[in-house]
Design a protein around this motif. Structure first.
Motif, PDB file in Angstrom:
ATOM      1  N   MET A 137       0.850  -1.193   0.000  1.00 39.44           N
ATOM      2  CA  MET A 137       0.000   0.000   0.000  1.00 39.44           C
ATOM      3  C   MET A 137       0.884   1.242   0.000  1.00 39.44           C
ATOM      4  SD  MET A 137      -2.846   1.248   2.793  1.00 39.44           S
ATOM      5  CE  MET A 137      -3.861  -0.220   2.551  1.00 39.44           C
ATOM      6  N   GLU A 138       0.600   2.161  -0.921  1.00 38.72           N
ATOM      7  CA  GLU A 138       1.349   3.410  -0.950  1.00 38.72           C
ATOM      8  C   GLU A 138       1.039   4.226   0.297  1.00 38.72           C
ATOM      9  OE1 GLU A 138       0.256   5.374  -4.508  1.00 38.72           O
ATOM     10  OE2 GLU A 138       1.354   4.024  -5.822  1.00 38.72           O
ATOM     11  N   GLU A 139       2.089   4.787   0.915  1.00 38.91           N
ATOM     12  CA  GLU A 139       1.895   5.564   2.133  1.00 38.91           C
ATOM     13  C   GLU A 139       1.351   6.950   1.844  1.00 38.91           C
ATOM     14  OE1 GLU A 139       5.718   5.320   4.060  1.00 38.91           O
ATOM     15  OE2 GLU A 139       5.066   3.565   5.209  1.00 38.91           O
ATOM     16  N   ILE A 140       1.528   7.423   0.607  1.00 35.91           N
ATOM     17  CA  ILE A 140       0.949   8.691   0.167  1.00 35.91           C
ATOM     18  C   ILE A 140       0.289   8.447  -1.185  1.00 35.91           C
ATOM     19  CG2 ILE A 140       1.390  11.087  -0.472  1.00 35.91           C
ATOM     20  CD1 ILE A 140       3.849  11.000   1.342  1.00 35.91           C
ATOM     21  N   ARG A 141      -0.992   8.756  -1.277  1.00 34.23           N
ATOM     22  CA  ARG A 141      -1.719   8.616  -2.542  1.00 34.23           C
ATOM     23  C   ARG A 141      -1.975   9.989  -3.126  1.00 34.23           C
ATOM     24  NH1 ARG A 141      -6.071   5.892  -0.148  1.00 34.23           N
ATOM     25  NH2 ARG A 141      -7.461   7.215  -1.357  1.00 34.23           N
ATOM     26  N   ILE A 142      -2.040  10.046  -4.441  1.00 35.56           N
ATOM     27  CA  ILE A 142      -2.408  11.273  -5.146  1.00 35.56           C
ATOM     28  C   ILE A 142      -3.618  10.980  -6.015  1.00 35.56           C
ATOM     29  CG2 ILE A 142      -1.673  13.065  -6.755  1.00 35.56           C
ATOM     30  CD1 ILE A 142       1.203  12.449  -6.000  1.00 35.56           C
ATOM     31  N   GLU A 143      -4.660  11.765  -5.843  1.00 36.67           N
ATOM     32  CA  GLU A 143      -5.844  11.678  -6.698  1.00 36.67           C
ATOM     33  C   GLU A 143      -6.081  13.040  -7.324  1.00 36.67           C
ATOM     34  OE1 GLU A 143      -9.120  10.373  -4.351  1.00 36.67           O
ATOM     35  OE2 GLU A 143      -8.234   8.399  -3.893  1.00 36.67           O
ATOM     36  N   ARG A 144      -6.590  13.037  -8.543  1.00 26.54           N
ATOM     37  CA  ARG A 144      -6.875  14.297  -9.220  1.00 26.54           C
ATOM     38  C   ARG A 144      -8.348  14.342  -9.605  1.00 26.54           C
ATOM     39  NH1 ARG A 144      -1.987  16.882 -12.222  1.00 26.54           N
ATOM     40  NH2 ARG A 144      -0.202  15.789 -11.333  1.00 26.54           N
ATOM     41  N   HIS A 145      -8.997  15.419  -9.228  1.00 33.93           N
ATOM     42  CA  HIS A 145     -10.387  15.662  -9.593  1.00 33.93           C
ATOM     43  C   HIS A 145     -10.402  16.974 -10.372  1.00 33.93           C
ATOM     44  CE1 HIS A 145     -11.502  13.325  -5.662  1.00 33.93           C
ATOM     45  NE2 HIS A 145     -10.913  12.571  -6.565  1.00 33.93           N
ATOM     46  N   GLY A 146     -10.336  16.865 -11.694  1.00 35.84           N
ATOM     47  CA  GLY A 146     -10.217  18.080 -12.492  1.00 35.84           C
ATOM     48  C   GLY A 146      -8.891  18.746 -12.198  1.00 35.84           C
ATOM     49  N   GLY A 147      -8.924  20.022 -11.863  1.00 33.29           N
ATOM     50  CA  GLY A 147      -7.701  20.751 -11.558  1.00 33.29           C
ATOM     51  C   GLY A 147      -7.298  20.701 -10.099  1.00 33.29           C
ATOM     52  N   ILE A 148      -8.003  19.904  -9.303  1.00 33.35           N
ATOM     53  CA  ILE A 148      -7.716  19.828  -7.880  1.00 33.35           C
ATOM     54  C   ILE A 148      -7.043  18.497  -7.562  1.00 33.35           C
ATOM     55  CG2 ILE A 148      -8.651  20.023  -5.551  1.00 33.35           C
ATOM     56  CD1 ILE A 148      -9.030  22.502  -7.442  1.00 33.35           C
ATOM     57  N   ALA A 149      -5.874  18.562  -6.941  1.00 36.03           N
ATOM     58  CA  ALA A 149      -5.156  17.361  -6.524  1.00 36.03           C
ATOM     59  C   ALA A 149      -5.423  17.085  -5.049  1.00 36.03           C
ATOM     60  CB  ALA A 149      -3.662  17.528  -6.757  1.00 36.03           C
ATOM     61  N   HIS A 150      -5.614  15.814  -4.735  1.00 33.90           N
ATOM     62  CA  HIS A 150      -5.762  15.388  -3.346  1.00 33.90           C
ATOM     63  C   HIS A 150      -4.520  14.600  -2.953  1.00 33.90           C
ATOM     64  CE1 HIS A 150     -10.224  16.024  -2.531  1.00 33.90           C
ATOM     65  NE2 HIS A 150     -10.072  16.409  -3.788  1.00 33.90           N
ATOM     66  N   THR A 192       6.087   8.957   8.613  1.00 27.73           N
ATOM     67  CA  THR A 192       7.472   8.509   8.725  1.00 27.73           C
ATOM     68  C   THR A 192       8.414   9.544   8.108  1.00 27.73           C
ATOM     69  OG1 THR A 192       7.427   7.389   6.585  1.00 27.73           O
ATOM     70  CG2 THR A 192       6.709   6.111   8.516  1.00 27.73           C
ATOM     71  N   LEU A 193       9.697   9.382   8.397  1.00 31.51           N
ATOM     72  CA  LEU A 193      10.697  10.270   7.800  1.00 31.51           C
ATOM     73  C   LEU A 193      10.637  10.198   6.282  1.00 31.51           C
ATOM     74  CD1 LEU A 193      13.144  12.159   7.989  1.00 31.51           C
ATOM     75  CD2 LEU A 193      14.592  10.127   8.287  1.00 31.51           C
ATOM     76  N   ALA A 194      10.465   9.002   5.750  1.00 34.59           N
ATOM     77  CA  ALA A 194      10.369   8.855   4.293  1.00 34.59           C
ATOM     78  C   ALA A 194       9.172   9.621   3.735  1.00 34.59           C
ATOM     79  CB  ALA A 194      10.268   7.378   3.926  1.00 34.59           C
ATOM     80  N   MET A 195       8.079   9.654   4.482  1.00 38.30           N
ATOM     81  CA  MET A 195       6.885  10.378   4.028  1.00 38.30           C
ATOM     82  C   MET A 195       7.111  11.885   4.036  1.00 38.30           C
ATOM     83  SD  MET A 195       3.952   8.067   5.901  1.00 38.30           S
ATOM     84  CE  MET A 195       2.551   9.102   5.450  1.00 38.30           C
TER      85      MET A 195
END
Length: 257
Positions: free
Chosen positions: A1-14, A27-30
């Motif tokens: 499981m990725e510790e940080i996910r990126i989702e895009r809704h149109g021009g808005i990134a989550h 974590t330090l890596a995060m």
């Protein structure tokens, strides 16, 4: 499981902290990965705003203390750790696009550090915010203390840091830690950013740079850089488009250039 996910809704990134089993402890890596993600967004014209939130019920309980014995055991390791933390919050603050922290559940310590670096903090009724550094014999970093002071004022900042208490949503809002309360903070944040996305990106970037610099205390704002942003906006195609749209009584179509 990725510790940080990126989702895009149109021009808005989550940007989603994705360790719900440990309440999204960072974590330090995060810290390092988030600094890179936000830095990369600076050159992505398709991203007009960012929502930072946690997976599951919590925003983040803060730094993953379970790894401190290996990576933050003395002053030298602590200094290196703080460099990574400050680089992350600095990348959030430096991004010339609006960033909203959508806070549910716990937002503690390093989680609060992340939220303070954002432009706005939207919460729901479950939001609980605090900085428990006084229970760990940690002195909170200078940049985060300055951001906390700018948002809450000196008396509230002292209460938060001295007491290590957790403040529920309504009280956190009265102290300046939360800007707005919503049933769904993430959805409200996205709708808010979609509205801002209709405005000129260069105007927002310039305002953010100056306001962040001024709020960080005397000497923090680079006046020459601020003037450069003013000049760039004055010479931009967006400025011409804004004038044309005003004359033609229509909504402007800004491109950030």
């Amino acid at each position: 499981m990725e510790e940080i996910r990126i989702e895009r809704h149109g021009g808005i990134a989550h940007i989603i902290l994705n360790r719900p089993s440990v309440r999204n402890a960072v974590t330090l890596a995060m810290w390092r990965e988030m600094a890179e993600i936000f830095s990369c967004f600076a050159g992505d014209r398709d991203v007009r705003g960012v929502v930072l939130r946690g997976a599951g019920k919590d925003f983040s309980v803060g730094a993953d203390i379970s790894e401190f014995e290996k990576i933050r055991d003395d002053r030298h390791q602590s200094a290196a750790y703080e460099v990574a933390v400050d680089a992350c919050s600095g990348a959030i603050a430096a991004l010339g696009k609006p960033v909203v922290a959508a806070i549910s559940g716990y937002c503690l310590g390093g989680g609060c550090h992340l939220a303070l670096a954002c432009d706005f903090r939207f919460g729901d009724r479950t939001a609980t915010i605090g900085i428990p550094s006084a229970r760990l014999s940690i002195v909170y970093g200078v940049h985060s203390v300055q951001r906390l002071l700018a948002l809450t004022g000196v008396s509230n900042a002292k209460r938060i840091l001295y007491s290590a208490d957790r403040f529920l949503a309504e009280q956190a809002m009265s102290m300046g830690l939360i800007d707005e309360l919503h049933e769904d903070a993430g959805l409200a944040a996205e709708k808010f950013l979609q509205r801002l996305a209709a405005n000129a990106p260069l105007s927002i970037a310039g305002a953010k740079y100056m306001l962040n610099g001024l709020s960080m205390g005397p000497g923090a704002l680079d006046l020459a850089a601020a003037q450069g942003l003013i000049d760039a906006a004055s010479d931009s195609e967006d400025f011409k488009e804004g004038r044309r749209a005003f004359a033609e009584k229509r909504s402007p179509q800004f491109r950030g250039e």
